[in-house]
Scaffold this active site. Structure first.
Site, PDB file in Angstrom:
ATOM      1  N   GLU A  91       0.823  -1.223   0.000  1.00  0.00           N
ATOM      2  CA  GLU A  91       0.000   0.000   0.000  1.00  0.00           C
ATOM      3  C   GLU A  91       0.856   1.271   0.000  1.00  0.00           C
ATOM      4  OE1 GLU A  91      -2.763  -0.595   3.298  1.00  0.00           O
ATOM      5  OE2 GLU A  91      -4.134  -1.556   1.922  1.00  0.00           O
ATOM      6  N   GLU A 135      -5.812  -8.056  -1.416  1.00  0.00           N
ATOM      7  CA  GLU A 135      -6.494  -7.939  -0.125  1.00  0.00           C
ATOM      8  C   GLU A 135      -7.934  -7.565  -0.383  1.00  0.00           C
ATOM      9  OE1 GLU A 135      -4.953  -5.498   3.048  1.00  0.00           O
ATOM     10  OE2 GLU A 135      -2.888  -5.908   2.433  1.00  0.00           O
TER      11      GLU A 135
HETATM   12  C1  BG6 Z   1      -4.635  -3.097   4.641  1.00  0.00           C
HETATM   13  C2  BG6 Z   1      -3.295  -3.559   5.139  1.00  0.00           C
HETATM   14  O1  BG6 Z   1      -4.673  -1.730   4.709  1.00  0.00           O
HETATM   15  O2  BG6 Z   1      -5.765  -3.421   5.336  1.00  0.00           O
HETATM   16  C3  BG6 Z   1      -3.358  -4.733   6.099  1.00  0.00           C
HETATM   17  O3  BG6 Z   1      -2.405  -3.844   4.103  1.00  0.00           O
HETATM   18  C4  BG6 Z   1      -4.547  -4.571   7.017  1.00  0.00           C
HETATM   19  O4  BG6 Z   1      -2.140  -4.805   6.777  1.00  0.00           O
HETATM   20  C5  BG6 Z   1      -5.807  -4.555   6.192  1.00  0.00           C
HETATM   21  O5  BG6 Z   1      -4.619  -5.526   8.014  1.00  0.00           O
HETATM   22  C6  BG6 Z   1      -7.087  -4.472   6.988  1.00  0.00           C
HETATM   23  O6  BG6 Z   1      -7.065  -3.369   7.843  1.00  0.00           O
HETATM   24  P1  BG6 Z   1      -7.267  -3.558   9.395  1.00  0.00           P
HETATM   25  O7  BG6 Z   1      -6.965  -2.256   9.992  1.00  0.00           O
HETATM   26  O8  BG6 Z   1      -8.681  -3.964   9.549  1.00  0.00           O
HETATM   27  O9  BG6 Z   1      -6.338  -4.622   9.830  1.00  0.00           O
END
Ligand code: BG6
Length: 471
Positions: A175, A369
């Site tokens: 990111e 993701e």
């Molecule tokens: C992304 C990141 O922004 O979102 C991850 O690359 C992160 O590391 C994921 O875990 C989900 O966000 P969060 O804050 O719910 O863990």
């Protein structure tokens, strides 16, 4: 037609949120090892050292370090084709600037990759997933310092050579655009000090990350022709809040700020929008002779990105709308539901984004993701009935299929986030879970770390078996 036969189905993780074993076998602390837990209303605090008696959720995380065989067997049982993980830089170079790598750390990832390969699972490695060694933050002010380019390069040289026969897919920075959403510490390990503005620190650090990424890509292209090198964009995708021209202009500006990062990594130069953005933000970039060439020679092979939500861009500044766990203050979209952590749920936005990115860059895309952070309950029958997660994922995969089948987008694969429960990056909570496998651990660090398959586990297994035909 559906998804291509070689479509890479799988799941994603990151060392700092999953491995634990923060100081075992020679590992040094990363910035996340000194980060407290937060919540939806309380931002995490990043200490510059480990404070005695303070609880740090990433220290043990969900202990992949000692459970990797069991966990990879779960992934294999679901039929994973790919597993995204990061290599903790401070496991290999405990301080980040060490001359020699830590053999025990290297051996750990050898074991992990061998275990993946045993089941025919392709590793997809994020070289840096927010986990810059703490020493580099304290000693150099992190990525604000140009010196980090060389340290990162040495790290890449070591891991490329060591894992050249085991890993083919690499992402240079997780990111990369998220450095520019107000807190350059998490993504850039740098603090705003010495009278500098947040923008000056952020965009200078980003420039160093672009150079580091480009040098790593060039090294891979020159020496390891089988490698496929990707960038990773944090999915901050915008809608204008209304058709009021001020909202429209704000929307365009916010979009350009994200594309700034793709433009640099895919096209390899600061274009007119990039220059205009820097000027508007009052940034005077310190650039050295030869930087232009480095950027041009290190453009990526594919674009990966995270996708959780869309955000409404409003011409009015509304800082009171910012949630601790979310990136940006934004008015609620009245057409969308939201998760318990205030993230809008917007499957159709994913189709918009896939098309937007493919159209702009004409490079293969990879969703690395996506997923629903939710509170799961382990019921008395020893199960986790997470039909809400199944519903969320199903709606997103349906849309992916439309983008591939009807719009002709070239999509390489899909790795949903946190395939085995891990610590939240934004809030450090454990109760915000994304996985197909439940891990017995709570927000205070209690629990046995026992793993339990959720209902979504069986559902996703079937999705992979049918190559996304049956959702
Ligand atoms: C992304 C990141 O922004 O979102 C991850 O690359 C992160 O590391 C994921 O875990 C989900 O966000 P969060 O804050 O719910 O863990």
């Amino acid at each position: 037609m559906g998804f291509p036969k070689n479509f890479l189905w799988g799941g994603a993780s990151a060392a700092n949120q999953y491995e634990g074993a923060w100081n075992e076998d020679g590992k040094g602390p990363s910035i996340f090892d000194a980060s407290t837990a937060g919540s939806v209303s309380q931002t995490r605090v990043y200490h510059d050292h480990i404070v005695e008696g303070q609880y740090y959720p990433n220290h043990n995380a969900t202990d992949f370090y000692h459970h990797y065989k069991e966990d990879i067997a779960y992934l294999a049982e679901m039929g994973f084709k790919v597993f995204r993980l990061s290599i903790a830089w401070s496991r290999i170079f405990p301080h980040g600037d060490d001359e020699e790598p830590n053999e025990a750390g290297l051996r750990f990832y050898d074991n992990v990759f061998d275990e993946c390969i045993k089941y025919g699972i392709e590793p997809l490695v994020t070289i840096l997933h927010y986990e810059t060694p703490l020493h580099l933050a304290n000693e150099y002010n992190g990525w604000y310092s140009r010196k980090l380019i060389d340290f990162y390069y040495r790290f890449c040289e070591v891991i490329f050579e060591r894992y050249k026969n085991k890993v083919k897919y690499w992402l240079t920075f997780n990111e990369i655009n998220c450095i520019a959403i107000g807190n350059p510490y998490m993504a850039g390990a740098c603090r705003v000090k010495d009278g500098l503005s947040v923008n000056q620190v952020t965009f200078q650090a980003a420039h160093h990350q672009f150079l580091a990424s480009a040098k790593a890509v060039k090294l891979a292209h020159d020496k390891y022709p089988d490698f496929r090198m990707g960038m990773m964009l944090g999915g901050l995708f915008f809608y204008p809040n209304t058709c009021n021209p001020v909202d429209m202009l704000r929307f365009q500006e916010m979009n350009y700020q994200q594309f700034y990062f793709c433009d640099l990594q895919c096209r390899g130069y600061y274009n007119n929008h990039a220059k205009a953005l820097l000027k508007k933000k009052g940034v005077s970039l310190q650039v050295e002779p030869g930087d232009d060439e480095i950027l041009r020679n290190g453009t990526v092979d594919f674009i990966s990105f995270s996708y959780y939500m869309t955000i409404n861009a409003s011409g009015e500044e509304r800082p009171e709308l910012k949630l601790a766990g979310s990136a940006i203050a934004s008015p609620k979209n009245p057409y969308l539901e939201a998760t318990d952590w205030g993230m809008s749920i917007d499957p159709q936005g994913l189709r918009y984004m896939l098309n937007e990115l493919y159209d702009r860059y004409q490079k293969p895309l990879f969703i690395v993701e996506n997923g629903l952070g939710a509170v799961d309950e382990l019921t008395e029958d020893g199960k986790v009935h997470d039909n809400y997660r199944i519903d969320y994922l199903k709606r997103h995969i349906e849309v992916m299929r439309e983008a591939v089948e009807e719009d002709g987008v070239d999509l390489m694969g899909y790795t949903s986030w946190g395939c085995i429960d891990c610590i939240s990056a934004g809030t450090g909570e454990m109760k915000k879970r994304y996985g197909f496998v439940y891990v017995d651990r709570d927000d205070l660090g209690n629990g046995t770390m026992k793993r339990t398959r959720k209902d979504s586990f069986y559902w996703y297994k079937h999705v992979i078996e049918t190559n996304g035909e049956e959702l």
